[in-house]
Design a protein around this motif. Structure first.
Motif, mmCIF file in Angstrom:
data_model
loop_
_atom_site.group_PDB
_atom_site.id
_atom_site.type_symbol
_atom_site.label_atom_id
_atom_site.label_comp_id
_atom_site.label_asym_id
_atom_site.label_seq_id
_atom_site.Cartn_x
_atom_site.Cartn_y
_atom_site.Cartn_z
ATOM 1 N N SER A 103 0.764 -1.149 -0.035
ATOM 2 C CA SER A 103 -0.111 -0.018 0.074
ATOM 3 C C SER A 103 0.749 1.212 -0.010
ATOM 4 O O SER A 103 0.619 2.282 -0.835
ATOM 5 C CB SER A 103 -0.923 0.026 1.286
ATOM 6 N N ARG A 132 -5.234 -2.149 -7.212
ATOM 7 C CA ARG A 132 -6.583 -1.937 -6.200
ATOM 8 C C ARG A 132 -6.771 -3.454 -5.891
ATOM 9 O O ARG A 132 -7.132 -3.717 -4.648
ATOM 10 C CB ARG A 132 -7.616 -1.832 -7.253
ATOM 11 N N TYR A 133 -6.289 -4.709 -6.769
ATOM 12 C CA TYR A 133 -6.735 -5.931 -6.107
ATOM 13 C C TYR A 133 -5.638 -6.501 -5.020
ATOM 14 O O TYR A 133 -6.157 -7.201 -4.178
ATOM 15 C CB TYR A 133 -6.901 -6.934 -7.278
ATOM 16 N N MET A 136 -7.188 -5.036 -1.648
ATOM 17 C CA MET A 136 -8.342 -5.986 -1.225
ATOM 18 C C MET A 136 -7.884 -7.062 -0.732
ATOM 19 O O MET A 136 -8.286 -7.434 0.314
ATOM 20 C CB MET A 136 -9.123 -6.026 -2.568
ATOM 21 N N HIS A 137 -6.898 -7.715 -1.357
ATOM 22 C CA HIS A 137 -6.315 -8.965 -0.733
ATOM 23 C C HIS A 137 -5.798 -8.787 0.507
ATOM 24 O O HIS A 137 -6.188 -9.463 1.508
ATOM 25 C CB HIS A 137 -5.390 -9.597 -1.655
ATOM 26 N N ARG A 139 -6.092 -6.047 2.772
ATOM 27 C CA ARG A 139 -7.030 -5.520 3.863
ATOM 28 C C ARG A 139 -7.779 -6.793 4.294
ATOM 29 O O ARG A 139 -8.009 -7.059 5.544
ATOM 30 C CB ARG A 139 -8.063 -4.723 3.102
ATOM 31 N N SER A 140 -8.117 -7.625 3.561
ATOM 32 C CA SER A 140 -8.967 -8.750 3.947
ATOM 33 C C SER A 140 -8.172 -9.832 4.677
ATOM 34 O O SER A 140 -8.618 -10.055 5.737
ATOM 35 C CB SER A 140 -9.596 -9.871 2.859
ATOM 36 N N GLN A 192 -5.090 3.195 5.848
ATOM 37 C CA GLN A 192 -5.545 2.013 5.302
ATOM 38 C C GLN A 192 -5.166 0.780 6.069
ATOM 39 O O GLN A 192 -5.581 -0.248 6.189
ATOM 40 C CB GLN A 192 -4.567 1.841 3.941
ATOM 41 N N ASP B 36 -16.419 -10.263 0.427
ATOM 42 C CA ASP B 36 -16.455 -9.738 -0.883
ATOM 43 C C ASP B 36 -15.118 -9.304 -1.605
ATOM 44 O O ASP B 36 -14.763 -9.574 -2.611
ATOM 45 C CB ASP B 36 -17.393 -8.614 -1.047
ATOM 46 N N GLU B 37 -14.503 -8.503 -0.775
ATOM 47 C CA GLU B 37 -13.106 -8.100 -1.006
ATOM 48 C C GLU B 37 -11.728 -9.122 -1.605
ATOM 49 O O GLU B 37 -11.289 -9.126 -2.584
ATOM 50 C CB GLU B 37 -12.425 -7.365 -0.268
ATOM 51 N N ALA B 41 -10.223 -10.194 -5.231
ATOM 52 C CA ALA B 41 -9.246 -10.409 -5.410
ATOM 53 C C ALA B 41 -8.902 -11.693 -6.066
ATOM 54 O O ALA B 41 -8.009 -11.793 -6.929
ATOM 55 C CB ALA B 41 -8.294 -10.156 -4.353
#
Lengths: 240, 74
Positions: A103, A132-133, A136-137, A139-140, A192, B36-37, B41
Protein backbone atom coordinates in the motif's frame (compact mmCIF):
# COMPACT_ATOMS: atom_id res chain seq x y z
CA UNK A 1 25.46 11.92 3.61
CA UNK A 2 25.45 15.71 3.35
CA UNK A 3 22.30 15.92 1.28
CA UNK A 4 20.27 17.37 4.12
CA UNK A 5 18.15 14.28 4.60
CA UNK A 6 17.99 13.85 0.89
CA UNK A 7 16.43 17.19 0.10
CA UNK A 8 18.49 17.71 -3.02
CA UNK A 9 18.20 14.16 -4.32
CA UNK A 10 16.79 13.66 -7.76
CA UNK A 11 13.64 11.83 -8.71
CA UNK A 12 15.91 9.11 -10.07
CA UNK A 13 16.79 7.79 -6.60
CA UNK A 14 13.18 7.65 -5.46
CA UNK A 15 11.97 5.79 -8.55
CA UNK A 16 14.98 3.45 -8.48
CA UNK A 17 14.18 2.55 -4.88
CA UNK A 18 10.52 2.04 -5.76
CA UNK A 19 11.58 -0.27 -8.61
CA UNK A 20 13.98 -2.22 -6.37
CA UNK A 21 11.29 -2.68 -3.74
CA UNK A 22 8.69 -3.73 -6.28
CA UNK A 23 11.03 -6.30 -7.79
CA UNK A 24 11.84 -7.76 -4.39
CA UNK A 25 8.23 -7.67 -3.22
CA UNK A 26 7.24 -9.52 -6.39
CA UNK A 27 9.86 -12.16 -5.71
CA UNK A 28 8.82 -12.54 -2.08
CA UNK A 29 5.17 -12.92 -3.13
CA UNK A 30 6.21 -15.55 -5.66
CA UNK A 31 8.10 -17.48 -2.99
CA UNK A 32 4.73 -18.08 -1.32
CA UNK A 33 2.86 -19.25 -4.40
CA UNK A 34 2.91 -22.85 -3.21
CA UNK A 35 2.89 -22.13 0.52
CA UNK A 36 -0.09 -19.87 1.22
CA UNK A 37 -2.91 -21.18 3.45
CA UNK A 38 -5.38 -21.75 0.60
CA UNK A 39 -5.12 -22.57 -3.09
CA UNK A 40 -6.80 -19.27 -3.92
CA UNK A 41 -4.17 -17.40 -1.89
CA UNK A 42 -1.41 -19.37 -3.69
CA UNK A 43 -2.79 -18.18 -7.02
CA UNK A 44 -3.19 -14.63 -5.75
CA UNK A 45 0.42 -14.66 -4.50
CA UNK A 46 1.62 -15.72 -7.95
CA UNK A 47 -0.55 -13.13 -9.71
CA UNK A 48 0.52 -10.30 -7.39
CA UNK A 49 4.14 -11.38 -7.78
CA UNK A 50 3.85 -11.16 -11.56
CA UNK A 51 2.19 -7.75 -11.26
CA UNK A 52 4.90 -6.32 -9.04
CA UNK A 53 7.78 -7.68 -11.09
CA UNK A 54 6.07 -6.17 -14.14
CA UNK A 55 5.74 -2.85 -12.33
CA UNK A 56 9.43 -2.90 -11.46
CA UNK A 57 10.32 -3.41 -15.13
CA UNK A 58 8.26 -0.36 -16.12
CA UNK A 59 9.84 1.70 -13.35
CA UNK A 60 13.40 0.63 -14.25
CA UNK A 61 12.59 1.41 -17.86
CA UNK A 62 11.57 4.94 -16.91
CA UNK A 63 14.81 5.70 -15.06
CA UNK A 64 16.86 6.88 -18.01
CA UNK A 65 14.32 9.63 -18.58
CA UNK A 66 14.55 10.81 -14.98
CA UNK A 67 18.00 12.32 -14.78
CA UNK A 68 21.13 10.77 -13.40
CA UNK A 69 21.85 8.72 -10.29
CA UNK A 70 22.73 10.72 -7.16
CA UNK A 71 25.46 8.23 -6.40
CA UNK A 72 27.24 6.12 -8.98
CA UNK A 73 25.16 3.01 -9.63
CA UNK A 74 27.11 0.12 -8.20
CA UNK A 75 26.74 -3.18 -10.00
CA UNK A 76 24.80 -4.53 -7.02
CA UNK A 77 22.93 -2.01 -4.92
CA UNK A 78 19.35 -2.49 -3.94
CA UNK A 79 17.56 0.38 -2.23
CA UNK A 80 15.00 -1.80 -0.51
CA UNK A 81 13.26 -1.77 2.85
CA UNK A 82 14.76 -4.11 5.48
CA UNK A 83 11.48 -6.04 5.55
CA UNK A 84 12.38 -7.48 2.13
CA UNK A 85 16.00 -8.38 2.96
CA UNK A 86 15.19 -11.98 3.83
CA UNK A 87 12.48 -14.44 2.79
CA UNK A 88 9.42 -14.41 5.01
CA UNK A 89 9.09 -17.39 7.29
CA UNK A 90 5.50 -16.81 8.37
CA UNK A 91 2.23 -16.12 6.54
CA UNK A 92 1.60 -13.09 8.76
CA UNK A 93 4.76 -11.55 7.28
CA UNK A 94 3.21 -11.96 3.83
CA UNK A 95 -0.07 -10.44 5.01
CA UNK A 96 1.63 -7.41 6.58
CA UNK A 97 3.77 -6.82 3.48
CA UNK A 98 0.68 -7.11 1.31
CA UNK A 99 -1.49 -4.88 3.48
CA UNK A 100 1.07 -2.27 4.50
CA UNK A 101 4.22 -2.15 2.36
CA UNK A 102 2.45 -2.78 -0.94
CA UNK A 103 0.00 0.00 0.00
CA UNK A 104 2.84 2.40 0.80
CA UNK A 105 4.46 1.74 -2.58
CA UNK A 106 1.08 2.21 -4.27
CA UNK A 107 0.59 5.55 -2.51
CA UNK A 108 3.95 6.69 -3.89
CA UNK A 109 2.95 5.50 -7.37
CA UNK A 110 -0.28 7.46 -6.99
CA UNK A 111 1.75 10.54 -6.02
CA UNK A 112 4.04 10.08 -9.04
CA UNK A 113 1.14 9.40 -11.42
CA UNK A 114 -0.54 12.57 -10.17
CA UNK A 115 2.62 14.67 -10.48
CA UNK A 116 3.96 16.73 -13.39
CA UNK A 117 6.46 14.29 -14.92
CA UNK A 118 4.81 13.15 -18.14
CA UNK A 119 6.60 9.81 -18.51
CA UNK A 120 5.39 8.74 -15.06
CA UNK A 121 1.91 10.20 -15.47
CA UNK A 122 1.34 8.08 -18.57
CA UNK A 123 3.07 4.85 -17.56
CA UNK A 124 1.94 4.38 -13.96
CA UNK A 125 -1.84 4.48 -14.30
CA UNK A 126 -2.22 0.76 -15.14
CA UNK A 127 -0.29 -0.15 -12.00
CA UNK A 128 -2.88 1.61 -9.87
CA UNK A 129 -5.67 -0.49 -11.40
CA UNK A 130 -3.81 -3.70 -10.63
CA UNK A 131 -2.85 -2.56 -7.15
CA UNK A 132 -6.51 -2.15 -6.28
CA UNK A 133 -6.74 -5.93 -6.06
CA UNK A 134 -3.54 -6.19 -4.03
CA UNK A 135 -5.08 -3.76 -1.54
CA UNK A 136 -8.30 -5.79 -1.30
CA UNK A 137 -6.33 -8.98 -0.77
CA UNK A 138 -4.15 -7.33 1.89
CA UNK A 139 -7.07 -5.70 3.72
CA UNK A 140 -9.10 -8.87 3.90
CA UNK A 141 -6.22 -11.00 5.15
CA UNK A 142 -5.26 -8.30 7.67
CA UNK A 143 -8.76 -8.55 9.12
CA UNK A 144 -8.38 -12.32 9.46
CA UNK A 145 -4.80 -12.69 10.64
CA UNK A 146 -3.18 -11.95 13.95
CA UNK A 147 -0.38 -10.07 12.29
CA UNK A 148 0.08 -7.15 14.73
CA UNK A 149 3.82 -7.54 15.19
CA UNK A 150 4.50 -8.01 11.46
CA UNK A 151 2.19 -5.05 10.71
CA UNK A 152 4.10 -2.87 13.14
CA UNK A 153 7.40 -3.75 11.51
CA UNK A 154 6.05 -3.29 7.99
CA UNK A 155 4.46 0.02 8.93
CA UNK A 156 7.69 1.27 10.45
CA UNK A 157 9.67 0.26 7.36
CA UNK A 158 7.08 1.96 5.16
CA UNK A 159 7.23 5.22 7.12
CA UNK A 160 11.04 5.18 7.03
CA UNK A 161 10.94 4.44 3.30
CA UNK A 162 8.59 7.37 2.62
CA UNK A 163 11.21 9.45 4.41
CA UNK A 164 11.39 12.37 6.85
CA UNK A 165 9.37 15.53 6.58
CA UNK A 166 11.19 18.27 4.62
CA UNK A 167 13.25 15.60 2.85
CA UNK A 168 13.36 14.71 -0.83
CA UNK A 169 9.70 13.66 -0.98
CA UNK A 170 8.47 17.01 0.33
CA UNK A 171 10.93 18.76 -1.96
CA UNK A 172 9.56 16.86 -4.98
CA UNK A 173 6.03 17.56 -3.78
CA UNK A 174 6.87 21.29 -3.63
CA UNK A 175 8.02 21.12 -7.26
CA UNK A 176 4.85 19.36 -8.34
CA UNK A 177 6.70 16.15 -9.22
CA UNK A 178 4.71 14.33 -6.54
CA UNK A 179 1.09 15.12 -5.89
CA UNK A 180 1.38 14.07 -2.23
CA UNK A 181 3.84 15.07 0.49
CA UNK A 182 5.14 13.07 3.45
CA UNK A 183 2.34 13.99 5.85
CA UNK A 184 -0.39 13.10 3.41
CA UNK A 185 1.33 9.84 2.43
CA UNK A 186 1.61 8.87 6.10
CA UNK A 187 -1.98 9.87 6.80
CA UNK A 188 -3.32 7.78 3.92
CA UNK A 189 -1.19 4.82 4.93
CA UNK A 190 -2.51 5.03 8.51
CA UNK A 191 -6.01 5.19 7.16
CA UNK A 192 -5.47 1.93 5.30
CA UNK A 193 -3.75 0.20 8.21
CA UNK A 194 -6.25 0.99 10.89
CA UNK A 195 -5.61 -0.57 14.26
CA UNK A 196 -1.84 -0.69 13.82
CA UNK A 197 -0.01 -0.28 17.12
CA UNK A 198 1.78 3.02 17.60
CA UNK A 199 5.43 2.73 16.66
CA UNK A 200 8.23 4.19 18.71
CA UNK A 201 9.52 7.50 17.33
CA UNK A 202 11.93 7.23 14.42
CA UNK A 203 15.44 8.58 14.79
CA UNK A 204 16.17 10.01 11.36
CA UNK A 205 19.85 10.80 11.98
CA UNK A 206 21.04 7.55 10.41
CA UNK A 207 18.59 7.68 7.48
CA UNK A 208 20.28 6.89 4.17
CA UNK A 209 18.44 9.01 1.58
CA UNK A 210 19.60 6.91 -1.38
CA UNK A 211 18.71 3.53 0.07
CA UNK A 212 15.80 5.08 1.98
CA UNK A 213 16.46 3.12 5.16
CA UNK A 214 18.08 3.47 8.57
CA UNK A 215 19.10 -0.11 9.22
CA UNK A 216 22.36 -1.09 7.47
CA UNK A 217 22.62 -4.33 5.56
CA UNK A 218 20.62 -5.56 2.60
CA UNK A 219 19.48 -8.62 0.72
CA UNK A 220 21.29 -11.90 1.28
CA UNK A 221 23.30 -13.75 -1.36
CA UNK A 222 20.54 -16.23 -2.08
CA UNK A 223 18.10 -13.42 -2.86
CA UNK A 224 20.68 -11.65 -5.01
CA UNK A 225 21.35 -14.81 -6.97
CA UNK A 226 17.63 -15.26 -7.53
CA UNK A 227 17.23 -11.68 -8.73
CA UNK A 228 20.17 -11.92 -11.11
CA UNK A 229 19.09 -15.27 -12.49
CA UNK A 230 22.25 -16.91 -11.14
CA UNK A 231 20.34 -19.43 -9.04
CA UNK A 232 18.66 -20.98 -12.05
CA UNK A 233 21.99 -21.43 -13.82
CA UNK A 234 22.84 -24.10 -11.30
CA UNK A 235 20.12 -26.24 -12.78
CA UNK A 236 21.39 -25.96 -16.32
CA UNK A 237 23.77 -28.54 -17.74
CA UNK A 238 27.38 -27.35 -17.97
CA UNK A 239 28.12 -25.53 -21.17
CA UNK A 240 24.44 -25.03 -22.00
CA UNK B 1 -22.42 -26.53 0.69
CA UNK B 2 -20.74 -25.08 3.75
CA UNK B 3 -16.98 -24.66 3.67
CA UNK B 4 -14.82 -24.47 6.77
CA UNK B 5 -11.15 -24.24 5.92
CA UNK B 6 -8.54 -21.71 6.97
CA UNK B 7 -11.16 -19.05 7.50
CA UNK B 8 -13.90 -19.53 10.05
CA UNK B 9 -16.64 -18.61 7.68
CA UNK B 10 -16.44 -18.54 3.90
CA UNK B 11 -18.85 -18.57 1.03
CA UNK B 12 -18.86 -19.47 -2.64
CA UNK B 13 -19.02 -16.83 -5.34
CA UNK B 14 -19.76 -17.46 -9.00
CA UNK B 15 -17.54 -15.55 -11.43
CA UNK B 16 -19.00 -14.09 -14.62
CA UNK B 17 -17.16 -12.41 -17.48
CA UNK B 18 -17.35 -11.47 -21.15
CA UNK B 19 -14.81 -10.58 -23.81
CA UNK B 20 -16.84 -8.10 -25.83
CA UNK B 21 -19.71 -5.79 -25.02
CA UNK B 22 -21.83 -7.65 -27.56
CA UNK B 23 -21.61 -11.08 -25.98
CA UNK B 24 -23.55 -12.12 -22.90
CA UNK B 25 -21.90 -12.57 -19.52
CA UNK B 26 -21.06 -16.19 -18.94
CA UNK B 27 -20.01 -18.10 -15.91
CA UNK B 28 -16.27 -18.72 -16.04
CA UNK B 29 -15.74 -20.28 -12.63
CA UNK B 30 -16.12 -19.87 -8.90
CA UNK B 31 -14.09 -18.77 -5.89
CA UNK B 32 -14.39 -19.36 -2.16
CA UNK B 33 -13.57 -16.50 0.21
CA UNK B 34 -14.52 -15.07 3.61
CA UNK B 35 -15.60 -11.67 2.25
CA UNK B 36 -16.38 -9.79 -0.96
CA UNK B 37 -13.00 -8.06 -1.14
CA UNK B 38 -10.99 -11.25 -1.00
CA UNK B 39 -13.41 -12.90 -3.41
CA UNK B 40 -12.78 -10.05 -5.87
CA UNK B 41 -9.02 -10.36 -5.48
CA UNK B 42 -9.19 -14.13 -5.96
CA UNK B 43 -11.49 -13.90 -8.97
CA UNK B 44 -9.20 -11.43 -10.66
CA UNK B 45 -6.06 -13.47 -9.85
CA UNK B 46 -7.58 -16.77 -10.93
CA UNK B 47 -9.54 -15.83 -14.04
CA UNK B 48 -7.68 -12.83 -15.46
CA UNK B 49 -5.71 -14.83 -18.02
CA UNK B 50 -8.02 -13.75 -20.80
CA UNK B 51 -8.83 -10.26 -21.99
CA UNK B 52 -12.24 -9.77 -20.44
CA UNK B 53 -13.96 -6.43 -20.93
CA UNK B 54 -16.08 -7.13 -17.88
CA UNK B 55 -15.92 -9.39 -14.86
CA UNK B 56 -18.26 -9.68 -11.89
CA UNK B 57 -18.87 -12.01 -8.98
CA UNK B 58 -22.13 -13.06 -7.37
CA UNK B 59 -22.50 -14.77 -3.98
CA UNK B 60 -23.85 -18.22 -4.78
CA UNK B 61 -26.33 -17.79 -1.94
CA UNK B 62 -27.92 -14.93 -3.89
CA UNK B 63 -28.69 -17.11 -6.90
CA UNK B 64 -32.30 -18.24 -7.07
CA UNK B 65 -32.76 -21.42 -9.01
CA UNK B 66 -36.02 -21.86 -10.91
CA UNK B 67 -35.41 -25.49 -11.79
CA UNK B 68 -32.49 -27.90 -11.85
CA UNK B 69 -31.44 -30.36 -14.59
CA UNK B 70 -34.12 -33.03 -14.91
CA UNK B 71 -36.76 -30.93 -13.21
CA UNK B 72 -38.04 -29.12 -16.29
CA UNK B 73 -41.70 -29.69 -17.02
CA UNK B 74 -42.25 -32.15 -19.85
Amino acid sequence: MGAGRGRSLSLYSLVKSLADNKQLLGMRYAEWCIAAPTLEADIAAAAMGLDDIGHSRVLYGSLRELGTPDVPDEPVSYANVPYLDRPWTDWTAFVAANGVLDSAFTLMIEALAGGNVEVLRSRLKKMLQEERYHAMHGRSWLRESRAASAVDQARRDAIVWIGPEDGDVDDLHGKGVLSLGVRELRRRLDEQVSGAPASTPIDWKAWDPVRRRIVPGGIDELTLNMLQGLAEKRYMPAGA
Amino acid sequence: MRFVRVHDEVQEYEVFARKTRLEALRQVGAVVAPDDELAMAYARATYDEERWVEMMIVPKAAVIQLWAPGEAEA
